[in-house]
Design a protein around this motif. Structure first.
Motif, PDB file in Angstrom:
ATOM      1  N   VAL A  59      13.008  -1.352  -8.775  1.00  0.00           N
ATOM      2  CA  VAL A  59      12.631  -1.343 -10.196  1.00  0.00           C
ATOM      3  C   VAL A  59      11.124  -1.498 -10.289  1.00  0.00           C
ATOM      4  CG1 VAL A  59      12.889  -2.482 -12.418  1.00  0.00           C
ATOM      5  CG2 VAL A  59      14.853  -2.281 -10.890  1.00  0.00           C
ATOM      6  N   GLU A  60      10.453  -0.472 -10.778  1.00  0.00           N
ATOM      7  CA  GLU A  60       9.005  -0.470 -10.941  1.00  0.00           C
ATOM      8  C   GLU A  60       8.653  -0.776 -12.393  1.00  0.00           C
ATOM      9  OE1 GLU A  60       7.585   3.211  -9.468  1.00  0.00           O
ATOM     10  OE2 GLU A  60       8.069   2.762  -7.368  1.00  0.00           O
ATOM     11  N   LEU A 118      15.495   7.183 -15.629  1.00  0.00           N
ATOM     12  CA  LEU A 118      14.727   6.191 -14.866  1.00  0.00           C
ATOM     13  C   LEU A 118      15.651   5.305 -14.029  1.00  0.00           C
ATOM     14  CD1 LEU A 118      12.102   5.118 -17.569  1.00  0.00           C
ATOM     15  CD2 LEU A 118      11.729   6.605 -15.593  1.00  0.00           C
ATOM     16  N   LEU A 119      16.809   4.945 -14.568  1.00  0.00           N
ATOM     17  CA  LEU A 119      17.734   4.106 -13.815  1.00  0.00           C
ATOM     18  C   LEU A 119      18.317   4.849 -12.614  1.00  0.00           C
ATOM     19  CD1 LEU A 119      19.626   2.245 -16.686  1.00  0.00           C
ATOM     20  CD2 LEU A 119      18.060   1.249 -15.023  1.00  0.00           C
ATOM     21  N   VAL A 120      18.596   6.133 -12.773  1.00  0.00           N
ATOM     22  CA  VAL A 120      19.103   6.909 -11.633  1.00  0.00           C
ATOM     23  C   VAL A 120      18.031   7.025 -10.553  1.00  0.00           C
ATOM     24  CG1 VAL A 120      19.904   9.189 -10.920  1.00  0.00           C
ATOM     25  CG2 VAL A 120      20.795   8.174 -13.012  1.00  0.00           C
ATOM     26  N   GLU A 121      16.773   7.222 -10.967  1.00  0.00           N
ATOM     27  CA  GLU A 121      15.685   7.285  -9.997  1.00  0.00           C
ATOM     28  C   GLU A 121      15.515   5.937  -9.296  1.00  0.00           C
ATOM     29  OE1 GLU A 121      13.700   9.931  -9.137  1.00  0.00           O
ATOM     30  OE2 GLU A 121      15.092  11.152 -10.284  1.00  0.00           O
ATOM     31  N   ALA A 122      15.583   4.853 -10.083  1.00  0.00           N
ATOM     32  CA  ALA A 122      15.439   3.521  -9.482  1.00  0.00           C
ATOM     33  C   ALA A 122      16.622   3.190  -8.578  1.00  0.00           C
ATOM     34  CB  ALA A 122      15.305   2.467 -10.585  1.00  0.00           C
ATOM     35  N   ALA A 123      17.811   3.692  -8.927  1.00  0.00           N
ATOM     36  CA  ALA A 123      18.995   3.414  -8.110  1.00  0.00           C
ATOM     37  C   ALA A 123      18.871   4.034  -6.723  1.00  0.00           C
ATOM     38  CB  ALA A 123      20.243   3.940  -8.814  1.00  0.00           C
ATOM     39  N   THR A 136      16.126   4.388  -5.019  1.00  0.00           N
ATOM     40  CA  THR A 136      15.247   3.514  -4.235  1.00  0.00           C
ATOM     41  C   THR A 136      15.937   2.198  -3.917  1.00  0.00           C
ATOM     42  OG1 THR A 136      13.353   4.516  -5.359  1.00  0.00           O
ATOM     43  CG2 THR A 136      12.960   2.471  -4.159  1.00  0.00           C
ATOM     44  N   ALA A 137      16.672   1.654  -4.901  1.00  0.00           N
ATOM     45  CA  ALA A 137      17.359   0.383  -4.674  1.00  0.00           C
ATOM     46  C   ALA A 137      18.432   0.506  -3.602  1.00  0.00           C
ATOM     47  CB  ALA A 137      17.978  -0.112  -5.985  1.00  0.00           C
ATOM     48  N   LEU A 173      23.690  -2.771  -2.567  1.00  0.00           N
ATOM     49  CA  LEU A 173      23.731  -1.453  -3.197  1.00  0.00           C
ATOM     50  C   LEU A 173      23.753  -0.339  -2.156  1.00  0.00           C
ATOM     51  CD1 LEU A 173      21.247  -1.951  -6.177  1.00  0.00           C
ATOM     52  CD2 LEU A 173      23.735  -2.085  -6.178  1.00  0.00           C
ATOM     53  N   ARG A 174      23.147  -0.571  -1.009  1.00  0.00           N
ATOM     54  CA  ARG A 174      23.178   0.454   0.039  1.00  0.00           C
ATOM     55  C   ARG A 174      24.596   0.650   0.565  1.00  0.00           C
ATOM     56  NH1 ARG A 174      19.435  -1.389   2.925  1.00  0.00           N
ATOM     57  NH2 ARG A 174      20.617  -2.598   4.457  1.00  0.00           N
ATOM     58  N   ARG A 175      25.332  -0.453   0.752  1.00  0.00           N
ATOM     59  CA  ARG A 175      26.723  -0.326   1.198  1.00  0.00           C
ATOM     60  C   ARG A 175      27.569   0.410   0.170  1.00  0.00           C
ATOM     61  NH1 ARG A 175      25.797  -5.744   2.828  1.00  0.00           N
ATOM     62  NH2 ARG A 175      26.851  -6.459   0.929  1.00  0.00           N
ATOM     63  N   ASP A 176      27.391   0.060  -1.100  1.00  0.00           N
ATOM     64  CA  ASP A 176      28.162   0.732  -2.150  1.00  0.00           C
ATOM     65  C   ASP A 176      27.814   2.214  -2.230  1.00  0.00           C
ATOM     66  OD1 ASP A 176      29.335  -1.672  -2.723  1.00  0.00           O
ATOM     67  OD2 ASP A 176      27.982  -2.157  -4.377  1.00  0.00           O
TER      68      ASP A 176
END
Length: 325
Positions: free
Chosen positions: A167-168, A224-229, A231-232, A239-242
């Motif tokens: 989240v930037e 923006l949330l999809v772009e941040a997701a 990176t997250a 979140l990487r496992r999910d």
């Protein structure tokens, strides 16, 4: 009055005259009206009836300063989309001549190779104008990025959201300005529905049919949330496992949107925790509370061990354990 996009001048005029304006959800106002005939006089009588019955669906209106900062984010978003369009056009011209450099096309070596393509008169003019427009956008976007950082640093809620990986300042500031007072939402599902991440539904006859997301909300914040997701999902282990699990089952597109939904709920949780004056009491089973560990450590395990030994004896000897007096 009903919510509309071209009534800011009317709202400003009423504020100068000292009046308070209530703005209602147009969809809910129309849904509460049974007759299909629509006219200004009928709408006025219907709104008056809702006010008298205390059922007017009033919506939250941001302040004048918040609206102005929203214009900053919207302006930057539109310019970023324009820059992407310019780069895509130049990419298409390069690929048409057998050159596919992706991000390397914007390095000094890549641009020199792009400018060295043998094109026709109008194609050369188009290439040069696209490059000139791209060069003009870069300093403007850098200035807007600095302005967004300054606005985000003024708001403690946005600074708190930036502690989440991925989240930037742009995403944090847009989330705070779009959500508004966190007390408007009682749980994360309402935030998901407000942003348009909830699935559309056409169920009937006891059979549930779920479709794609409803997209009823701020499209810029969803982007923006999809772009941040994305990176997250790289820097956040959970979140990487999910993301990897959903990507294997449903594909990358569905996985990105699902992680964006999880990220929105997580950001809402951070805002809600900051808004609570007193932290909630630790409950049994909470990962932040050692209540479960303390209760298990003080438990008397002797009767359980004896019962376990009795069961093992009966299984080996195929009969119950007899007690001889």
């Amino acid at each position: 009055m009903e919510a509309t996009g071209y009534a800011k001048w009317f709202e400003r005029m009423l504020a100068e005259q000292g009046h308070q304006l209530w703005v209602g959800d147009a969809a809910k106002i129309r849904a509460a009206m049974v007759p299909k005939q629509k006219s200004d006089s009928r709408d006025a009588c219907h709104i008056l009836d809702l006010l008298l019955r205390d059922k007017f669906p009033r919506i939250w209106i941001p302040s004048t300063e918040e609206r102005d900062v929203r214009q900053l984010l919207r302006h930057r978003y539109k310019l970023v989309c324009l820059r992407t369009s310019l780069k895509n056009q130049l990419h298409a011209m390069a690929m048409g001549h057998g050159i596919c450099r992706k991000k390397k096309l914007w390095t000094p070596v890549g641009r020199k190779e792009l400018q060295g393509l043998s094109l026709g008169p109008w194609a050369s003019r188009r290439r040069q104008q696209l490059l000139d427009m791209l060069d003009q956008l870069e300093p403007v976007l850098e200035e807007l990025d600095r302005a967004v950082i300054r606005e985000a640093e003024k708001r403690p809620a946005a600074v708190r959201l930036m502690t989440q990986p991925g989240v930037e300042p742009v995403t944090a500031l847009a989330f705070v300005l779009t959500i508004g007072p966190v007390s408007r939402f009682q749980r994360g599902k309402q935030v998901v529905s407000y942003l348009g991440f909830n699935p559309s539904e056409e169920s009937s006859g006891g059979r549930q049919r779920l479709g794609s997301i409803s997209k009823q909300g701020n499209s810029m914040l969803r982007f923006l949330l999809v772009e941040a997701a994305q990176t997250a999902s790289i820097y956040d282990p959970e979140l990487r496992r999910d993301y990897q699990r959903l990507k294997f089952r449903r594909g990358s597109g569905v996985a990105k949107v699902a992680i964006a939904r999880k990220l929105a709920v997580r950001l809402y949780g951070k805002l809600r925790e900051a808004a609570q004056p007193v932290p909630p009491a630790p409950m049994q089973g909470s990962p932040a509370s050692p209540v479960v560990g303390a209760s298990l450590s003080s438990f008397d395990w002797a009767p359980c061990l004896l019962w376990k030994q009795k069961e093992e004896f009966e299984q080996v000897n195929h009969g119950p354990l007899l007690r001889i007096a």
